[in-house]
Design a protein around this motif. Structure first.
Motif, PDB file in Angstrom:
ATOM      1  N   GLY A 124      64.629  37.270  55.140  1.00  0.00           N
ATOM      2  CA  GLY A 124      63.257  37.669  54.829  1.00  0.00           C
ATOM      3  C   GLY A 124      62.216  36.917  55.624  1.00  0.00           C
ATOM      4  N   ALA A 125      62.631  36.225  56.692  1.00  0.00           N
ATOM      5  CA  ALA A 125      61.683  35.413  57.449  1.00  0.00           C
ATOM      6  C   ALA A 125      60.618  36.262  58.130  1.00  0.00           C
ATOM      7  CB  ALA A 125      62.429  34.570  58.489  1.00  0.00           C
ATOM      8  N   ARG A 147      55.745  27.036  63.983  1.00  0.00           N
ATOM      9  CA  ARG A 147      56.988  26.783  63.237  1.00  0.00           C
ATOM     10  C   ARG A 147      57.652  28.089  62.818  1.00  0.00           C
ATOM     11  NH1 ARG A 147      54.159  21.959  59.718  1.00  0.00           N
ATOM     12  NH2 ARG A 147      54.684  20.219  61.124  1.00  0.00           N
ATOM     13  N   ALA A 148      56.850  29.096  62.432  1.00  0.00           N
ATOM     14  CA  ALA A 148      57.418  30.364  62.001  1.00  0.00           C
ATOM     15  C   ALA A 148      58.117  31.072  63.165  1.00  0.00           C
ATOM     16  CB  ALA A 148      56.327  31.250  61.405  1.00  0.00           C
ATOM     17  N   ALA A 176      56.427  30.760  55.268  1.00  0.00           N
ATOM     18  CA  ALA A 176      55.738  30.702  56.554  1.00  0.00           C
ATOM     19  C   ALA A 176      54.508  29.797  56.503  1.00  0.00           C
ATOM     20  CB  ALA A 176      55.329  32.106  57.000  1.00  0.00           C
ATOM     21  N   ARG A 177      53.714  29.880  55.431  1.00  0.00           N
ATOM     22  CA  ARG A 177      52.497  29.080  55.335  1.00  0.00           C
ATOM     23  C   ARG A 177      52.822  27.744  54.679  1.00  0.00           C
ATOM     24  NH1 ARG A 177      47.527  31.147  55.569  1.00  0.00           N
ATOM     25  NH2 ARG A 177      48.240  33.180  54.830  1.00  0.00           N
ATOM     26  N   ARG A 178      52.716  26.690  55.453  1.00  0.00           N
ATOM     27  CA  ARG A 178      53.016  25.355  54.932  1.00  0.00           C
ATOM     28  C   ARG A 178      51.752  24.519  54.725  1.00  0.00           C
ATOM     29  NH1 ARG A 178      58.483  23.371  58.180  1.00  0.00           N
ATOM     30  NH2 ARG A 178      59.635  25.325  57.994  1.00  0.00           N
ATOM     31  N   GLU A 235      59.474  29.657  65.813  1.00  0.00           N
ATOM     32  CA  GLU A 235      60.698  28.906  66.107  1.00  0.00           C
ATOM     33  C   GLU A 235      61.789  29.214  65.088  1.00  0.00           C
ATOM     34  OE1 GLU A 235      61.600  26.813  68.720  1.00  0.00           O
ATOM     35  OE2 GLU A 235      59.861  27.866  69.526  1.00  0.00           O
ATOM     36  N   ARG A 236      61.368  29.406  63.828  1.00  0.00           N
ATOM     37  CA  ARG A 236      62.356  29.718  62.787  1.00  0.00           C
ATOM     38  C   ARG A 236      62.985  31.086  63.040  1.00  0.00           C
ATOM     39  NH1 ARG A 236      60.946  31.633  56.804  1.00  0.00           N
ATOM     40  NH2 ARG A 236      63.042  31.791  55.947  1.00  0.00           N
ATOM     41  N   LEU A 237      62.167  32.059  63.447  1.00  0.00           N
ATOM     42  CA  LEU A 237      62.690  33.392  63.739  1.00  0.00           C
ATOM     43  C   LEU A 237      63.643  33.370  64.928  1.00  0.00           C
ATOM     44  CD1 LEU A 237      59.445  35.524  63.259  1.00  0.00           C
ATOM     45  CD2 LEU A 237      61.461  35.507  61.781  1.00  0.00           C
ATOM     46  N   VAL A 238      63.313  32.584  65.962  1.00  0.00           N
ATOM     47  CA  VAL A 238      64.200  32.478  67.122  1.00  0.00           C
ATOM     48  C   VAL A 238      65.530  31.847  66.712  1.00  0.00           C
ATOM     49  CG1 VAL A 238      64.510  31.369  69.376  1.00  0.00           C
ATOM     50  CG2 VAL A 238      62.313  32.415  68.786  1.00  0.00           C
TER      51      VAL A 238
END
Length: 581
Positions: free
Chosen positions: A88-89, A109-110, A18-20, A112-115
């Motif tokens: 595990g997102a 971004r996190a 999650a943290r980029r 959007e990734r979950l969606v």
């Protein structure tokens, strides 16, 4: 779940963490000092590799593992947990937020990734204890141009208002603006104010609309919700200003009262009442009239006004009678077929066609000379004459056209071809139909009609021009075509654009021939004035007598008199004597 002790160097980073963005050096130093003093308080969360390896992948705790290696720890405690269906997102995002707030870009971004993994907005809001509106806001911000997101992730963030404007624009618009304002080595900071200014569009809000859903649908208005506005107000808006104002005008035309009129707003937003009308600021009476207009925000406003007392009129028997105030008819001004922007486009298209016709159309010599006279009669021409004192301000330099008529020795020598080229180029510089200071007025339209410049007009059946036409004008444009008017204005416009894609459409109001009223008015205004009769002024009052400087003729009263000899120096007197001789 299982607690194990492993070498931190054997753990692998999760590529979808999650943290980029990098944490601050101060935060890393504080975490390293804590680990050296008391160790890792909360074990990192890991999961077994799924691609056949026998190691573990970090789901949460990348910073703790990295600082444990920096502290020289040989082994650390980790929690081994099997991953959920989303890989595990959600667990990674929730635990990361609990330790340290994520950079806004990483949050976008996190989410959007979950969606993408199948999470709904409501489920994400419940899991993260956030309002659904906040999740939707984050999803909107994820539509920011990736290049801008990368810049924001470096800590160069715009304020909320600028971010709101940028996120509301399309990616294509963001790309065009980013090309002009992206950072460089010399200036690594972005002027987000300039970026937001380039993407700013005028918004018309649904809360200011008097019309209903039927007119909104007829004019093709699609409301967009402003997710940054307070949640307790109607924040729907549209950037289709022409459609919004057109729907407001149609609503006013349908709702205007019996003794009402639709007027325009002035420069300062005040209504332009009919001539001799007196505005009523108190409580209006039954005999007063109502003026409806649109203010600067597009809202429908109304004011009361009172017309002057009715004048007496003669009846059939010659007796005096009174005109009832109710008989004073005030006509509501309808919305023009073509908007101001449309008239400006017509002016540009007329000018281009006029210039094209002046360059290529066959023109007889006598007609060419007549056009030259028309050109210099244009209202955009300023002439500095040797016989009159006219201001030089705003004058155009047209000497280049006359210069080509001279030879290398400075003598006037030319052939007819050179003369024709000079006259055509001069006419092109002088005649204009543009809706600005260069407008030549009715004479340019007469010139275009004479040389058939209508045939050089470009196709006006485009989206840009047709969007400037009212519903009535669009339906009139369908008359000679196979296109039938649609229920929605935008559908009718799209059908006309498709119909004229291979053809040519010229709006009647764009043709060069002026209306008889305009031409008659211009002719009356500019009709030749009679020469003044001889007023008996002595001849010796109008000419120089020898080398004596005399008073100016009476026709020049009010102008500066010629300087007297006693007021001049010797070098100034000599030219007067030479001129007199």
């Amino acid at each position: 779940m299982e607690l194990k002790f492993v070498d931190p160097r054997a753990l692998k980073d999760n590529p979808d963490k999650a943290r980029r963005s990098k944490s601050s050096p101060q935060a890393d130093a504080l975490l390293l000092a804590t680990i050296r003093a008391v160790g890792i308080v909360q074990p990192p969360v890991v999961a077994p590799e799924t691609d056949g390896g026998n190691s573990y992948v970090i789901d949460a705790g990348h910073r703790r593992v990295r600082q444990a290696i920096a502290a020289g720890l040989e082994e650390i405690a980790v929690l081994v947990i099997d991953r959920a269906e989303d890989g595990g997102a959600m667990r990674s995002l929730a635990e990361t937020l609990a330790h340290e707030q994520l950079n806004p870009v990483d949050q976008w971004r996190a989410i959007e990734r979950l969606v993408a993994l199948g999470w709904t907005e409501e489920a994400i809001a419940v899991a993260l204890a956030l309002p659904v509106r906040q999740i939707r806001k984050l999803r909107l911000l994820a539509n920011v141009l990736p290049a801008m997101l990368d810049q924001m992730a470096k800590g160069d963030m715009p304020n909320e208002q600028q971010l709101r404007t940028i996120a509301s624009a399309s990616l294509d618009e963001q790309k065009e603006v980013w090309k002009k304002h992206k950072p460089s080595k010399a200036d690594p900071q972005v002027s987000w104010w300039s970026v937001a200014q380039g993407l700013t569009k005028r918004r018309m809000y649904a809360r200011d609309a008097s019309f209903g859903d039927d007119l909104a649908q007829a004019y093709g208005i699609a409301w967009v919700e402003d997710l940054f506005a307070p949640a307790d107000e109607d924040s729907r808006y549209t950037t289709d200003v022409e459609a919004f104002l057109g729907a407001q005008q149609e609503w006013m035309a349908n709702a205007v009262p019996k003794r009402g009129v639709i007027v325009e707003a002035g420069q300062w937003g005040e209504p332009k009442l009919p001539a001799k009308a007196e505005r009523v600021y108190g409580k209006p009476s039954k005999s007063d009239h109502t003026a409806m207009y649109l203010d600067r925000d597009g809202k429908v406003q109304s004011v009361a006004y009172r017309m002057p007392a009715a004048k007496k009129s003669k009846d059939k028997n010659g007796d005096d009678g009174e005109v009832d105030g109710d008989d004073i008819v005030v006509t509501a001004k309808p919305r023009p077929d073509v908007t101001r922007k449309g008239m400006e486009m017509i002016g540009d298209l007329r000018t281009d066609a006029l210039h094209e016709a002046l360059s290529r159309a066959p023109i007889e010599d006598d007609t060419l000379m007549a056009l030259l006279v028309l050109a210099f009669a244009g209202q955009n021409v300023t002439v500095a004459s040797g016989a009159r004192d006219i201001s030089y301000y705003g004058a155009a330099g047209l000497g280049e056209h006359a210069a080509r008529l001279f030879d290398q020795e400075g003598k006037l020598a030319f052939d007819m071809d050179t003369l024709r080229i000079a006259v055509r180029s001069l006419l092109i510089d002088v005649l204009s139909c543009r809706e600005n200071r260069s407008d030549s007025g009715v004479v340019a339209r007469v010139a275009g009609d004479v040389i058939a410049a209508d045939s050089f007009l470009a196709n006006m059946g485009t989206e840009d021009f047709l969007s400037c036409l009212s519903r009535q004008a669009l339906e009139a444009a369908c008359a000679d075509t196979s296109v039938l008017p649609r229920q929605k204005v935008k559908d009718t416009r799209s059908a006309l654009v498709e119909h004229f894609k291979e053809g040519r459409f010229v709006h009647p109001s764009a043709r060069f021939a002026p209306t008889p009223e305009k031409l008659t008015s211009w002719l009356k205004t500019n009709e030749a004035r009679q020469q003044p009769e001889d007023d008996g002024t002595p001849q010796d009052r109008d000419e120089l007598d020898g080398d004596k400087v005399v008073e100016p003729a009476h026709d020049d009263v009010g102008e500066d008199a010629a300087p007297q000899e006693e007021d001049l120096a010797d070098e100034q007197i000599e030219p007067y004597k030479v001129a007199a001789e």
